[in-house]
Motif scaffolding. Sequence first.
Motif, mmCIF file in Angstrom:
data_model
loop_
_atom_site.group_PDB
_atom_site.id
_atom_site.type_symbol
_atom_site.label_atom_id
_atom_site.label_comp_id
_atom_site.label_asym_id
_atom_site.label_seq_id
_atom_site.Cartn_x
_atom_site.Cartn_y
_atom_site.Cartn_z
ATOM 1 N N LEU A 214 0.778 -1.223 0.042
ATOM 2 C CA LEU A 214 0.038 0.088 -0.017
ATOM 3 C C LEU A 214 0.821 1.303 -0.176
ATOM 4 C CD1 LEU A 214 -2.707 1.325 0.489
ATOM 5 C CD2 LEU A 214 -2.504 1.026 2.788
ATOM 6 N N THR A 215 1.829 1.412 0.757
ATOM 7 C CA THR A 215 2.699 2.351 0.980
ATOM 8 C C THR A 215 3.567 2.435 -0.409
ATOM 9 O OG1 THR A 215 3.194 1.896 3.159
ATOM 10 C CG2 THR A 215 4.675 3.388 2.049
ATOM 11 N N LEU A 216 4.183 1.203 -1.057
ATOM 12 C CA LEU A 216 4.878 1.584 -2.411
ATOM 13 C C LEU A 216 3.874 2.103 -3.308
ATOM 14 C CD1 LEU A 216 6.970 0.600 -4.329
ATOM 15 C CD2 LEU A 216 5.534 -1.618 -4.731
ATOM 16 N N GLN A 217 2.522 1.443 -3.259
ATOM 17 C CA GLN A 217 1.687 2.318 -4.772
ATOM 18 C C GLN A 217 1.322 3.822 -4.292
ATOM 19 O OE1 GLN A 217 -0.641 -2.065 -4.997
ATOM 20 N NE2 GLN A 217 -1.843 -0.174 -4.931
ATOM 21 N N THR A 218 1.317 3.946 -2.987
ATOM 22 C CA THR A 218 0.869 5.563 -2.618
ATOM 23 C C THR A 218 1.983 6.530 -3.113
ATOM 24 O OG1 THR A 218 -0.538 4.637 -0.845
ATOM 25 C CG2 THR A 218 -0.049 7.066 -0.937
ATOM 26 N N ASP A 219 3.295 5.851 -2.652
ATOM 27 C CA ASP A 219 4.425 6.627 -3.057
ATOM 28 C C ASP A 219 4.479 6.683 -4.629
ATOM 29 O OD1 ASP A 219 6.769 7.911 -2.514
ATOM 30 O OD2 ASP A 219 7.975 6.045 -1.862
ATOM 31 N N TRP A 220 4.429 5.611 -5.106
ATOM 32 C CA TRP A 220 4.560 5.864 -6.874
ATOM 33 C C TRP A 220 3.623 6.869 -7.337
ATOM 34 C CZ3 TRP A 220 7.691 5.370 -10.536
ATOM 35 C CH2 TRP A 220 7.402 5.446 -11.709
ATOM 36 N N LEU A 221 2.278 6.657 -6.853
ATOM 37 C CA LEU A 221 1.329 7.693 -7.400
ATOM 38 C C LEU A 221 1.665 9.027 -7.057
ATOM 39 C CD1 LEU A 221 -1.271 7.661 -8.946
ATOM 40 C CD2 LEU A 221 -2.567 7.806 -6.675
ATOM 41 N N ARG A 222 2.089 9.292 -5.972
ATOM 42 C CA ARG A 222 2.764 10.805 -5.608
ATOM 43 C C ARG A 222 3.884 11.238 -6.361
ATOM 44 N NH1 ARG A 222 6.841 12.758 -2.980
ATOM 45 N NH2 ARG A 222 7.595 10.495 -2.526
ATOM 46 N N ILE A 223 4.813 10.220 -6.967
ATOM 47 C CA ILE A 223 5.803 10.658 -7.759
ATOM 48 C C ILE A 223 5.087 10.888 -9.420
ATOM 49 C CG2 ILE A 223 8.038 9.786 -9.004
ATOM 50 C CD1 ILE A 223 8.185 10.356 -5.969
ATOM 51 N N ILE A 224 4.273 9.983 -9.817
ATOM 52 C CA ILE A 224 3.806 10.397 -11.058
ATOM 53 C C ILE A 224 2.907 11.526 -11.028
ATOM 54 C CG2 ILE A 224 4.224 8.117 -11.861
ATOM 55 C CD1 ILE A 224 1.243 7.280 -11.608
ATOM 56 N N ARG A 225 2.294 11.925 -9.881
ATOM 57 C CA ARG A 225 1.609 13.145 -10.030
ATOM 58 C C ARG A 225 2.031 14.459 -10.358
ATOM 59 N NH1 ARG A 225 -3.530 14.012 -7.626
ATOM 60 N NH2 ARG A 225 -4.869 12.253 -6.780
ATOM 61 N N ARG A 226 3.517 14.265 -9.867
ATOM 62 C CA ARG A 226 4.314 15.604 -10.312
ATOM 63 C C ARG A 226 5.003 15.389 -11.843
ATOM 64 N NH1 ARG A 226 8.428 15.179 -5.060
ATOM 65 N NH2 ARG A 226 6.851 15.451 -3.532
ATOM 66 N N ASP A 227 4.703 14.515 -12.436
ATOM 67 C CA ASP A 227 5.303 14.089 -13.827
ATOM 68 C C ASP A 227 4.350 14.650 -14.789
ATOM 69 O OD1 ASP A 227 6.305 13.493 -16.090
ATOM 70 O OD2 ASP A 227 7.019 11.398 -15.508
ATOM 71 N N PRO A 228 4.331 15.423 -15.611
ATOM 72 C CA PRO A 228 3.520 15.866 -16.692
ATOM 73 C C PRO A 228 3.493 14.792 -17.889
ATOM 74 C CG PRO A 228 5.247 17.334 -16.726
ATOM 75 C CD PRO A 228 5.612 16.399 -15.511
ATOM 76 N N ARG A 229 4.390 13.890 -17.738
ATOM 77 C CA ARG A 229 4.654 12.863 -18.800
ATOM 78 C C ARG A 229 5.023 13.894 -20.372
ATOM 79 N NH1 ARG A 229 1.474 9.770 -21.248
ATOM 80 N NH2 ARG A 229 2.772 8.076 -21.473
ATOM 81 N N LEU A 230 6.185 14.540 -20.033
ATOM 82 C CA LEU A 230 6.548 15.103 -21.320
ATOM 83 C C LEU A 230 7.039 14.295 -22.253
ATOM 84 C CD1 LEU A 230 8.300 17.861 -19.155
ATOM 85 C CD2 LEU A 230 6.316 18.203 -20.599
ATOM 86 N N PRO A 231 7.100 14.790 -23.676
ATOM 87 C CA PRO A 231 7.426 13.851 -24.759
ATOM 88 C C PRO A 231 8.995 13.317 -24.753
ATOM 89 C CG PRO A 231 6.382 15.889 -25.713
ATOM 90 C CD PRO A 231 6.348 16.026 -24.043
ATOM 91 N N VAL A 232 9.150 12.151 -24.810
ATOM 92 C CA VAL A 232 10.202 11.783 -24.673
ATOM 93 C C VAL A 232 11.530 12.552 -25.584
ATOM 94 C CG1 VAL A 232 10.341 9.966 -26.512
ATOM 95 C CG2 VAL A 232 11.900 9.471 -24.474
ATOM 96 N N LYS A 233 11.059 12.897 -26.725
ATOM 97 C CA LYS A 233 12.025 13.940 -27.247
ATOM 98 C C LYS A 233 12.632 15.121 -26.898
ATOM 99 C CE LYS A 233 10.822 16.163 -31.117
ATOM 100 N NZ LYS A 233 10.402 16.289 -32.548
ATOM 101 N N HIS A 234 11.874 15.544 -25.811
ATOM 102 C CA HIS A 234 12.457 16.742 -24.957
ATOM 103 C C HIS A 234 12.640 16.574 -23.730
ATOM 104 C CE1 HIS A 234 10.971 19.277 -28.329
ATOM 105 N NE2 HIS A 234 9.608 18.881 -28.231
ATOM 106 N N LEU A 235 13.226 15.256 -23.483
ATOM 107 C CA LEU A 235 13.742 14.835 -21.988
ATOM 108 C C LEU A 235 15.144 14.368 -22.247
ATOM 109 C CD1 LEU A 235 10.775 12.578 -20.669
ATOM 110 C CD2 LEU A 235 11.273 14.684 -20.044
#
Length: 279
Positions: A214-235
């Motif tokens: 449960l802690t793992l999943q919540t931690d992961w969701l917290r991380i991806i909430r911050r990530d706008p999933r920018l195009p890979v070509k601009h990373l």
Amino acid sequence: MSSEDALRPQSLLLSFLGDHVLGRDVCVYSGSVIEVFARAGVGEQATRSTLARMVQRGLLRKQREGRRMYFGLTERCEDVLRDGERRVWHVGAVNREWDGSWTLLGFSLPESWQRQRHDLRARLTWSGFGPLFSGVWIAPGVVDVTALVAELGLGAHVKVFRAHADDGTDIDAMVEETWGLAHVAAAYEEFGARWEERGGQPPDDAGDALALRLTLQTDWLRIIRRDPRLPVKHLPDDWPAERAEKTFRAVHERLSPLAASGAERLIDLVPVRDEPGQA
């Protein structure tokens, strides 16, 4: 305090509901939530307060069975959980399918609307937007914010456009200025290091494995909430999101057999009853 320690009880509860209640037409006993959360380091009072707040906010409904109180999902909560499920399990941490388009959103709210402004910014961040200029936010690809704006009651104050960048626009510079990639990358690196160490050997106790997952999943969701999933070509070439995602999935798989046993032992579920006047 570590990132893990800082996980909010409501975030943990949403992960818990997404795992054990979503899509099953059941309600969960409050005592089950309290016991699992205690193993995750959250006290009984904090758990009870979180359940009560989520009922007040229209995210949970109560169902009494004898002397026990159970909690089920509202339609609004189901929407929130399905969006989180999609982000965790289906979308992926790296955006390889960008079509070159952008969504621009402009808003103008009265100065006194501080809560509405905070809520809008939080929802936009979750949807992949970043602040391009004051009152103008941008996200890669086509992002439908119709439901988001309607839910917040801000339709008269928000304008949305689809756009393509001009040839002279420095997209890499814009991405860095708007989203601060160093902070996003650091969050992924820290997540990977934390869970490679913590998840190497599952706990012996099934209940503890359930709480850790449960802690793992919540931690992961917290991380991806911050990530706008920018195009890979601009990373950057060494972007750490994919490595962190592999760590998440590997640790989750490692914990799941024992966690499933813990869930069967600790979590009391009953079918949803639809009755007039139900609490």
